[in-house]
Design a protein around this motif. Structure first.
Motif, short mmCIF file in Angstrom:
data_model
loop_
_atom_site.label_atom_id
_atom_site.label_comp_id
_atom_site.label_asym_id
_atom_site.label_seq_id
_atom_site.Cartn_x
_atom_site.Cartn_y
_atom_site.Cartn_z
N LEU A 24 78.76 -18.77 43.14
CA LEU A 24 79.82 -18.30 43.79
C LEU A 24 81.30 -19.09 44.13
O LEU A 24 82.34 -18.92 43.83
N LEU A 25 80.97 -20.46 44.43
CA LEU A 25 82.02 -21.40 44.76
C LEU A 25 82.65 -21.85 43.32
O LEU A 25 83.81 -22.15 43.10
N SER A 26 81.89 -21.96 42.31
CA SER A 26 82.20 -22.23 40.94
C SER A 26 83.23 -21.28 40.40
O SER A 26 84.36 -21.54 40.05
N ILE A 27 82.82 -20.09 40.54
CA ILE A 27 83.41 -19.02 40.18
C ILE A 27 84.96 -18.95 40.78
O ILE A 27 86.08 -18.69 40.34
N TRP A 28 84.90 -19.15 42.30
CA TRP A 28 86.04 -18.86 43.14
C TRP A 28 86.97 -20.09 42.87
O TRP A 28 88.21 -19.92 42.59
#
Length: 184
Positions: free
Chosen positions: A177-181
């Motif tokens: 999720l952090l990578s996508i964000w």
């Protein structure tokens, strides 16, 4: 099972064991039949097991009639088992034969021993209608076997392992999720 083996069981002092079960008649539903088959396929011993139809719990020969709408033959059961979504494509091997005792028909469903234990269904949208609550039943059965055979410390280690796996899984989700964000 042949006629002599059946007569030996009927004259023994034991009623039902972990290798055979008497049934007055065939199960009313396929889910009941599946539950009985899987109960025997997932035993810890290495023997063939038998569902004996047409004999009551008191070992009286009741007989099976040709008009019994729930009566199954080899093809019926094979087709039914083949239609299910078994894990690892491991389908229990079963045989159906009929014996005559006291001028009455007795059906014997032999559940063949297998080294491919344990048999269970994969969860699909159809498995709910075929076997409600089976996965819960399977887990409880497995836990009972493990509790009898393994030391308490083993369960503590497994519990800690499962907690670590859960934490790592959640961390992977968070990382994704952090990578996508950050990338988006």
């Amino acid at each position: 099972m042949n006629k002599n083996e059946l007569l030996e069981i009927l004259h023994s002092s034991q009623h039902e064991t972990d290798t055979y079960d008497f049934k007055e008649r065939w199960e009313n539903t396929n889910s009941e039949l599946l539950k009985d088959i899987l109960s025997f396929t997932n035993t810890t011993h290495h023997h063939d097991c038998y569902l004996i139809y047409g004999i009551n719990d008191g070992k009286d020969v009741i007989g099976i009639t040709d008009t019994d709408k729930n009566r199954k033959n080899q093809q019926n059961i094979s087709d039914f088992l083949q239609s299910l979504n078994f894990a690892n494509s491991s389908i229990p091997k079963v045989l159906v034969n009929t014996l005559e005792l006291e001028n009455k028909l007795v059906d014997i469903l032999t559940i063949k021993d297998s080294d491919q234990v344990s048999f269970y269904l994969m969860r699909t949208q159809h498995s709910h209608s075929i076997m409600p609550h089976y996965h819960k039943y399977k887990l409880i059965t497995l836990m009972k076997i493990l509790v009898k055979r393994l030391p308490y410390q083993f369960f503590l280690q497994i519990g800690l392992f499962l907690i670590v796996v859960h934490i790592l899984t959640e961390m992977r989700k968070l990382h994704r999720l952090l990578s996508i964000w950050l990338m988006g």
